[in-house]
Every structure is written in C-alpha cells, then in structure tokens.
Design a protein around this motif. Structure first.
Motif, mmCIF file in Angstrom:
data_model
loop_
_atom_site.group_PDB
_atom_site.id
_atom_site.type_symbol
_atom_site.label_atom_id
_atom_site.label_comp_id
_atom_site.label_asym_id
_atom_site.label_seq_id
_atom_site.Cartn_x
_atom_site.Cartn_y
_atom_site.Cartn_z
ATOM 1 N N ARG A 2 0.828 -1.200 0.000
ATOM 2 C CA ARG A 2 0.000 0.000 0.000
ATOM 3 C C ARG A 2 0.867 1.257 0.000
ATOM 4 N N GLU A 3 0.363 2.275 -0.683
ATOM 5 C CA GLU A 3 1.079 3.550 -0.704
ATOM 6 C C GLU A 3 1.036 4.187 0.686
ATOM 7 N N PRO A 4 2.178 4.600 1.223
ATOM 8 C CA PRO A 4 2.172 5.198 2.563
ATOM 9 C C PRO A 4 1.580 6.603 2.549
ATOM 10 N N GLU A 5 1.032 6.992 3.687
ATOM 11 C CA GLU A 5 0.465 8.341 3.829
ATOM 12 C C GLU A 5 1.580 9.277 4.303
ATOM 13 N N GLU A 6 2.406 9.667 3.343
ATOM 14 C CA GLU A 6 3.595 10.459 3.691
ATOM 15 C C GLU A 6 3.253 11.890 4.076
ATOM 16 N N THR A 7 2.150 12.402 3.563
ATOM 17 C CA THR A 7 1.710 13.757 3.909
ATOM 18 C C THR A 7 0.272 13.716 4.393
ATOM 19 N N ARG A 8 0.039 14.356 5.509
ATOM 20 C CA ARG A 8 -1.305 14.456 6.059
ATOM 21 C C ARG A 8 -1.680 15.922 6.172
ATOM 22 N N SER A 9 -2.907 16.222 5.763
ATOM 23 C CA SER A 9 -3.370 17.604 5.786
ATOM 24 C C SER A 9 -4.790 17.640 6.323
ATOM 25 N N ARG A 10 -5.043 18.581 7.210
ATOM 26 C CA ARG A 10 -6.369 18.696 7.809
ATOM 27 C C ARG A 10 -6.635 20.142 8.186
ATOM 28 N N PHE A 56 10.072 14.545 4.562
ATOM 29 C CA PHE A 56 10.469 15.878 5.022
ATOM 30 C C PHE A 56 11.964 16.099 4.774
ATOM 31 N N VAL A 57 12.774 15.093 5.071
ATOM 32 C CA VAL A 57 14.218 15.241 4.876
ATOM 33 C C VAL A 57 14.536 15.382 3.386
ATOM 34 N N ARG A 58 13.830 14.654 2.550
ATOM 35 C CA ARG A 58 14.046 14.820 1.112
ATOM 36 C C ARG A 58 13.691 16.234 0.665
ATOM 37 N N LEU A 59 12.625 16.807 1.229
ATOM 38 C CA LEU A 59 12.288 18.193 0.920
ATOM 39 C C LEU A 59 13.369 19.148 1.406
ATOM 40 N N MET A 60 13.949 18.859 2.563
ATOM 41 C CA MET A 60 15.046 19.687 3.071
ATOM 42 C C MET A 60 16.211 19.737 2.090
ATOM 43 N N LEU A 61 16.447 18.640 1.406
ATOM 44 C CA LEU A 61 17.591 18.537 0.498
ATOM 45 C C LEU A 61 17.311 19.137 -0.877
ATOM 46 N N ARG A 114 16.543 22.412 -1.681
ATOM 47 C CA ARG A 114 16.587 23.881 -1.576
ATOM 48 C C ARG A 114 15.209 24.467 -1.285
ATOM 49 N N ASN A 115 14.506 23.820 -0.364
ATOM 50 C CA ASN A 115 13.145 24.225 -0.003
ATOM 51 C C ASN A 115 13.189 25.041 1.289
ATOM 52 N N GLY A 116 13.159 26.354 1.146
ATOM 53 C CA GLY A 116 13.217 27.213 2.324
ATOM 54 C C GLY A 116 11.999 27.102 3.203
ATOM 55 N N TYR A 117 10.858 26.743 2.614
ATOM 56 C CA TYR A 117 9.610 26.665 3.358
ATOM 57 C C TYR A 117 9.696 25.632 4.476
ATOM 58 N N VAL A 118 10.197 24.439 4.179
ATOM 59 C CA VAL A 118 10.270 23.408 5.215
ATOM 60 C C VAL A 118 11.323 23.754 6.270
ATOM 61 N N ALA A 165 20.309 21.408 9.898
ATOM 62 C CA ALA A 165 19.764 22.304 8.876
ATOM 63 C C ALA A 165 20.830 23.152 8.176
ATOM 64 N N PRO A 166 21.832 23.695 8.888
ATOM 65 C CA PRO A 166 22.847 24.477 8.168
ATOM 66 C C PRO A 166 23.553 23.688 7.069
ATOM 67 N N GLY A 167 23.592 22.376 7.209
ATOM 68 C CA GLY A 167 24.257 21.540 6.225
ATOM 69 C C GLY A 167 23.484 21.336 4.936
ATOM 70 N N VAL A 168 22.258 21.847 4.862
ATOM 71 C CA VAL A 168 21.497 21.754 3.610
ATOM 72 C C VAL A 168 21.344 23.111 2.934
ATOM 73 N N LEU A 169 21.772 24.169 3.591
ATOM 74 C CA LEU A 169 21.629 25.501 3.025
ATOM 75 C C LEU A 169 22.636 25.720 1.896
ATOM 76 N N THR A 170 22.152 26.233 0.782
ATOM 77 C CA THR A 170 23.012 26.544 -0.352
ATOM 78 C C THR A 170 22.619 27.903 -0.922
ATOM 79 N N ARG A 171 23.477 28.438 -1.766
ATOM 80 C CA ARG A 171 23.130 29.707 -2.414
ATOM 81 C C ARG A 171 21.938 29.544 -3.361
ATOM 82 N N HIS A 172 21.643 28.285 -3.728
ATOM 83 C CA HIS A 172 20.527 28.049 -4.641
ATOM 84 C C HIS A 172 19.167 28.190 -3.958
ATOM 85 N N HIS A 173 19.151 28.303 -2.632
ATOM 86 C CA HIS A 173 17.893 28.593 -1.949
ATOM 87 C C HIS A 173 17.335 29.951 -2.375
ATOM 88 N N ALA A 174 18.171 30.788 -2.946
ATOM 89 C CA ALA A 174 17.679 32.071 -3.459
ATOM 90 C C ALA A 174 16.609 31.855 -4.523
#
Length: 262
Positions: A64-72, A91-96, A98-102, A125-134
């Motif tokens: 079965r497909e996992p419920e990776e995101t839940r919204s309510r 969430f960690v994949r989103l961190m990698l 260049r997603n400033g929102y997460v 978190a500092p280890g995922v920050l890049t100039r491409h987050h711009a």
C-alpha cells in the motif's frame, strides 16, 4: 525524549497540546508557521501547524502507498486550524531540495511539540543551506507579487516583501529568518513596512493602501539585491549533510521517536 509546550509567546486563544496528542503516529515536532511566524497575523488569521510524523516501518515496506503527507483543516474552540505533517523521510528529502519553506517550519521558534530527534534535525539544517535557496525565495516572491497585482490585497504584498528579505538575509548570513518585523529593521527594507504590518493586523484580506508605483519599484530593487546577495554568498553550492540526515532517518525509524537518543 519528548516535550510538549502548551504555551507559546504569541496571541493564540487555544491550547495546542491536545492537537499533538490526537495524531495517529508519533510526531518529531510541531511548530506554528504562516502569518504568526512571519509576524503579521490578523485578528482572524488561522493557525498554521506544521510538523513531521513517523510512519511505522510496516507502512513503508508493504504494497500500500504510505500516507507520507497528512493535511487537515478544522475549527477548534472558534479557531481555524490548518495542520500539515510529512513523514520524516519525505520531510528530509524536501530539506535537500533547496526548499526554504520546510526549513522555516523546522526552525520556527514557535514550538508546540519537540523531541531530541527534532533538535538533531534542526542542528543539521545548516548543512542543507546553499546559495541556490535564493531561487526558492525569488520564485515565491514572483508568485505572491502576481497575486497582489490581481487582487490588490495587503497579504500577498507582505508575503512578497517577506520572502525577498528572507532570501537576502539567508544569502548574506546563512540564517533562516522569516519574521518580517525583524527583517524590516535591515538596511534594504522599505521604511513603510511596519505600517503595512500594523494594517494587516486589522484585516486578513484587506486591500493594500499603498502607492503601487512605489512598491513595484521597491520589489524590483529587492529582486536585484537578492541577485547580488546570491552572487556574493558564502553558502555552498550543494548540501553537505546528506549522509548525516540519512543516518538520522534510519536511527529514528529503528528506535521510534520516544526511543531515540541523539
């Protein structure tokens, strides 16, 4: 070790701790995002809760497909709540990416629920920050500016300034700062921003009483400042924390949130 903080240093007339307790899976963290984090909530603003849940291993390895995101979204004691959580791996994949929102959610000082795993994740978190987050902040600003041009509302205008100034601050300092009243004190910020923040406190969807030519000029100028800050940034070109984040995901998955020790 888990810790629930029932009292936040913001004006929310509701105890958010029970919301955490009601979730079907363990939470690494839950924080307040949105207008409260950005420093311009209105009297009728909803409360945006963001966080990370931990799916049982069986839900990830079966068919079965996992419920990776839940919204309510729902109303509780007269307050509209908007809760979104991601499974830790997603969430960690989103961190990698260049997603400033997460990252703003992860590092939000408005903490409803925290754990040792949350603190270790934030420390990485500092280890995922890049100039491409711009690019993230530049694109977000463009979307909000188009919305402002279409509606004339103050909210998307404030979002436009907020994300541009957050991106500039990040490129220069390596720090994720999402609080517009704080950013308004920086050199490049237009002097009228505090007045706009004060006006937003009255109405969530009110019209912006501004000189459109002036704000357009300032938005264009801040795009240029962001471009320059990105070009001069000391941030890396690529994330450096991939292996450490992989290790964290594996350890939390094997031990569970309550059994995790950093």
């Amino acid at each position: 070790m888990t810790e629930t903080l029932a009292t936040l240093d913001i004006d929310i007339d509701i105890d958010l701790a029970p919301v955490v307790a009601e979730q079907p899976d363990e939470l690494l963290f839950a924080t307040v995002s949105g207008a409260h984090l950005y420093g311009f909530p209105s009297r009728d603003s909803d409360v945006d809760l963001r966080g990370v849940h931990l799916l049982p291993t069986a839900e990830l390895i079966g068919l079965r497909e996992p419920e990776e995101t839940r919204s309510r979204m729902w109303d509780r004691d007269g307050v509209e709540l908007d809760l979104v959580t991601h499974d830790l791996r997603k969430f960690v994949r989103l961190m990698l990416r260049r997603n400033g929102y997460v990252l703003e959610q992860l590092l939000s000082p408005l903490v409803v629920h925290t754990t040792d795993a949350h603190r270790e994740l934030a420390a990485l978190a500092p280890g995922v920050l890049t100039r491409h987050h711009a690019h993230h902040y530049r694109g977000f600003a463009a979307t909000q500016w188009r919305l402002f041009q279409k509606t004339g509302e103050l909210k998307p205008l404030l979002y436009t300034f907020r994300v541009l100034l957050t991106g500039i601050h990040l490129m220069r300092s390596g720090e994720v700062q999402a609080h517009l009243p704080t950013l308004a004190g920086e050199t490049d910020a237009p002097a009228y921003l505090p007045d706009l923040v004060a006006a937003k406190a009255e109405h969530e969807h009110g019209a912006a009483d501004v000189d459109h030519a002036r704000v357009e000029s300032d938005v264009e100028r801040l795009h240029g400042v962001l471009d320059e800050a990105q070009a001069l940034s000391a941030l890396a070109d690529a994330p450096a924390a991939y292996d450490a984040l992989h290790d964290l995901v594996v350890r939390v998955r094997l031990t569970g949130v309550d059994g995790f020790e950093g």
